[in-house]
Design a protein around this motif. Structure first.
Motif, PDB file in Angstrom:
ATOM      1  N   CYS A  35       0.834  -1.202   0.000  1.00  0.00           N
ATOM      2  CA  CYS A  35       0.000   0.000   0.000  1.00  0.00           C
ATOM      3  C   CYS A  35       0.869   1.251   0.000  1.00  0.00           C
ATOM      4  O   CYS A  35       1.234   1.786   1.044  1.00  0.00           O
ATOM      5  CB  CYS A  35      -0.938  -0.007   1.205  1.00  0.00           C
ATOM      6  N   VAL A  36       1.194   1.681  -1.185  1.00  0.00           N
ATOM      7  CA  VAL A  36       2.018   2.873  -1.368  1.00  0.00           C
ATOM      8  C   VAL A  36       1.250   3.804  -2.309  1.00  0.00           C
ATOM      9  O   VAL A  36       1.185   3.576  -3.517  1.00  0.00           O
ATOM     10  CB  VAL A  36       3.401   2.513  -1.964  1.00  0.00           C
ATOM     11  N   ALA A  37       0.658   4.841  -1.736  1.00  0.00           N
ATOM     12  CA  ALA A  37      -0.205   5.737  -2.507  1.00  0.00           C
ATOM     13  C   ALA A  37       0.519   6.386  -3.683  1.00  0.00           C
ATOM     14  O   ALA A  37      -0.092   6.649  -4.724  1.00  0.00           O
ATOM     15  CB  ALA A  37      -0.793   6.800  -1.592  1.00  0.00           C
ATOM     16  N   THR A  38       1.812   6.615  -3.553  1.00  0.00           N
ATOM     17  CA  THR A  38       2.552   7.252  -4.650  1.00  0.00           C
ATOM     18  C   THR A  38       2.614   6.366  -5.897  1.00  0.00           C
ATOM     19  O   THR A  38       2.924   6.850  -6.977  1.00  0.00           O
ATOM     20  CB  THR A  38       3.978   7.633  -4.214  1.00  0.00           C
ATOM     21  N   GLU A  39       2.305   5.061  -5.735  1.00  0.00           N
ATOM     22  CA  GLU A  39       2.239   4.179  -6.894  1.00  0.00           C
ATOM     23  C   GLU A  39       1.128   4.605  -7.850  1.00  0.00           C
ATOM     24  O   GLU A  39       1.122   4.228  -9.015  1.00  0.00           O
ATOM     25  CB  GLU A  39       2.012   2.730  -6.445  1.00  0.00           C
ATOM     26  N   LEU A  40       0.173   5.386  -7.353  1.00  0.00           N
ATOM     27  CA  LEU A  40      -0.938   5.844  -8.186  1.00  0.00           C
ATOM     28  C   LEU A  40      -0.648   7.162  -8.895  1.00  0.00           C
ATOM     29  O   LEU A  40      -1.542   7.750  -9.490  1.00  0.00           O
ATOM     30  CB  LEU A  40      -2.207   5.966  -7.332  1.00  0.00           C
ATOM     31  N   GLN A  41       0.585   7.604  -8.857  1.00  0.00           N
ATOM     32  CA  GLN A  41       0.949   8.856  -9.516  1.00  0.00           C
ATOM     33  C   GLN A  41       0.593   8.877 -11.007  1.00  0.00           C
ATOM     34  O   GLN A  41       0.184   9.920 -11.510  1.00  0.00           O
ATOM     35  CB  GLN A  41       2.432   9.160  -9.315  1.00  0.00           C
ATOM     36  N   PRO A  42       0.696   7.749 -11.730  1.00  0.00           N
ATOM     37  CA  PRO A  42       0.279   7.778 -13.138  1.00  0.00           C
ATOM     38  C   PRO A  42      -1.205   8.121 -13.323  1.00  0.00           C
ATOM     39  O   PRO A  42      -1.635   8.432 -14.434  1.00  0.00           O
ATOM     40  CB  PRO A  42       0.565   6.356 -13.632  1.00  0.00           C
ATOM     41  N   CYS A  43      -1.976   8.095 -12.247  1.00  0.00           N
ATOM     42  CA  CYS A  43      -3.410   8.402 -12.322  1.00  0.00           C
ATOM     43  C   CYS A  43      -3.724   9.857 -11.979  1.00  0.00           C
ATOM     44  O   CYS A  43      -4.892  10.262 -11.994  1.00  0.00           O
ATOM     45  CB  CYS A  43      -4.183   7.489 -11.370  1.00  0.00           C
ATOM     46  N   LEU A  44      -2.721  10.622 -11.672  1.00  0.00           N
ATOM     47  CA  LEU A  44      -2.928  11.989 -11.191  1.00  0.00           C
ATOM     48  C   LEU A  44      -3.731  12.841 -12.173  1.00  0.00           C
ATOM     49  O   LEU A  44      -4.682  13.521 -11.783  1.00  0.00           O
ATOM     50  CB  LEU A  44      -1.582  12.653 -10.882  1.00  0.00           C
ATOM     51  N   ASP A  45      -3.390  12.803 -13.447  1.00  0.00           N
ATOM     52  CA  ASP A  45      -4.129  13.596 -14.432  1.00  0.00           C
ATOM     53  C   ASP A  45      -5.580  13.133 -14.560  1.00  0.00           C
ATOM     54  O   ASP A  45      -6.480  13.945 -14.738  1.00  0.00           O
ATOM     55  CB  ASP A  45      -3.448  13.547 -15.801  1.00  0.00           C
ATOM     56  N   ALA A  46      -5.798  11.847 -14.470  1.00  0.00           N
ATOM     57  CA  ALA A  46      -7.164  11.325 -14.561  1.00  0.00           C
ATOM     58  C   ALA A  46      -8.002  11.796 -13.379  1.00  0.00           C
ATOM     59  O   ALA A  46      -9.201  12.042 -13.517  1.00  0.00           O
ATOM     60  CB  ALA A  46      -7.143   9.800 -14.623  1.00  0.00           C
ATOM     61  N   ILE A  47      -7.378  11.943 -12.222  1.00  0.00           N
ATOM     62  CA  ILE A  47      -8.112  12.364 -11.024  1.00  0.00           C
ATOM     63  C   ILE A  47      -8.274  13.879 -10.983  1.00  0.00           C
ATOM     64  O   ILE A  47      -9.354  14.383 -10.702  1.00  0.00           O
ATOM     65  CB  ILE A  47      -7.401  11.875  -9.743  1.00  0.00           C
ATOM     66  N   THR A  48      -7.226  14.616 -11.274  1.00  0.00           N
ATOM     67  CA  THR A  48      -7.278  16.071 -11.103  1.00  0.00           C
ATOM     68  C   THR A  48      -7.746  16.824 -12.344  1.00  0.00           C
ATOM     69  O   THR A  48      -8.295  17.911 -12.229  1.00  0.00           O
ATOM     70  CB  THR A  48      -5.903  16.622 -10.691  1.00  0.00           C
ATOM     71  N   LYS A  49      -7.544  16.252 -13.525  1.00  0.00           N
ATOM     72  CA  LYS A  49      -7.878  16.969 -14.766  1.00  0.00           C
ATOM     73  C   LYS A  49      -8.941  16.264 -15.600  1.00  0.00           C
ATOM     74  O   LYS A  49      -9.198  16.665 -16.726  1.00  0.00           O
ATOM     75  CB  LYS A  49      -6.618  17.146 -15.609  1.00  0.00           C
ATOM     76  N   SER A  50      -9.501  15.201 -15.089  1.00  0.00           N
ATOM     77  CA  SER A  50     -10.515  14.417 -15.790  1.00  0.00           C
ATOM     78  C   SER A  50     -10.004  13.868 -17.123  1.00  0.00           C
ATOM     79  O   SER A  50     -10.772  13.685 -18.058  1.00  0.00           O
ATOM     80  CB  SER A  50     -11.779  15.259 -16.012  1.00  0.00           C
ATOM     81  N   ALA A  51      -8.707  13.626 -17.208  1.00  0.00           N
ATOM     82  CA  ALA A  51      -8.128  13.033 -18.419  1.00  0.00           C
ATOM     83  C   ALA A  51      -8.419  11.534 -18.407  1.00  0.00           C
ATOM     84  O   ALA A  51      -8.599  10.938 -17.345  1.00  0.00           O
ATOM     85  CB  ALA A  51      -6.620  13.273 -18.445  1.00  0.00           C
ATOM     86  N   PRO A  52      -8.456  10.900 -19.573  1.00  0.00           N
ATOM     87  CA  PRO A  52      -8.657   9.446 -19.586  1.00  0.00           C
ATOM     88  C   PRO A  52      -7.469   8.750 -18.917  1.00  0.00           C
ATOM     89  O   PRO A  52      -6.325   9.165 -19.096  1.00  0.00           O
ATOM     90  CB  PRO A  52      -8.718   9.084 -21.066  1.00  0.00           C
ATOM     91  N   PRO A  53      -7.734   7.702 -18.140  1.00  0.00           N
ATOM     92  CA  PRO A  53      -6.630   7.006 -17.469  1.00  0.00           C
ATOM     93  C   PRO A  53      -5.775   6.246 -18.477  1.00  0.00           C
ATOM     94  O   PRO A  53      -6.279   5.662 -19.425  1.00  0.00           O
ATOM     95  CB  PRO A  53      -7.337   6.054 -16.511  1.00  0.00           C
TER      96      PRO A  53
END
Length: 100
Positions: A35-53
């Protein structure tokens, strides 16, 4: 000769038990470290900018799926995990939103 055979069997048994114990401890540390939240960094744009994952984002999200409830309960991460964009991203990636 009989004493040497007995000692050898104890040694083999002890080695097997020690190896099993090390494997179990290794598995425990891997699951704790998973459980390392920073592993989800590739999802940052999808979460903050509504970009496709991205494919990498979906892969990481699936790997971190067992950790999502832990992230929801974290005051710093919960707002991101519960955001509408995160829910849309999870749906796109085929990861069910956990009910924590």
């Amino acid at each position: 000769m009989m004493m040497m055979k007995k000692n050898t069997s104890y040694l083999v048994t002890f080695a097997a038990v020690a190896l099993f114990a090390m494997m179990m401890m290794s598995n425990m540390s891997v699951s704790k470290a998973a459980c390392v939240a920073t592993e989800l960094q590739p999802c940052l744009d999808a979460i903050t900018k509504s970009a496709p994952p991205s494919t990498l984002c979906c892969t990481k999200l699936k790997q971190q799926q067992p950790c999502l409830c832990q992230y929801v309960k974290n005051p710093n991460l919960g707002k991101y995990v519960n955001s509408p964009n995160a829910k849309k991203m999870a749906q796109t990636c085929g990861v069910p939103i956990p009910k924590c």
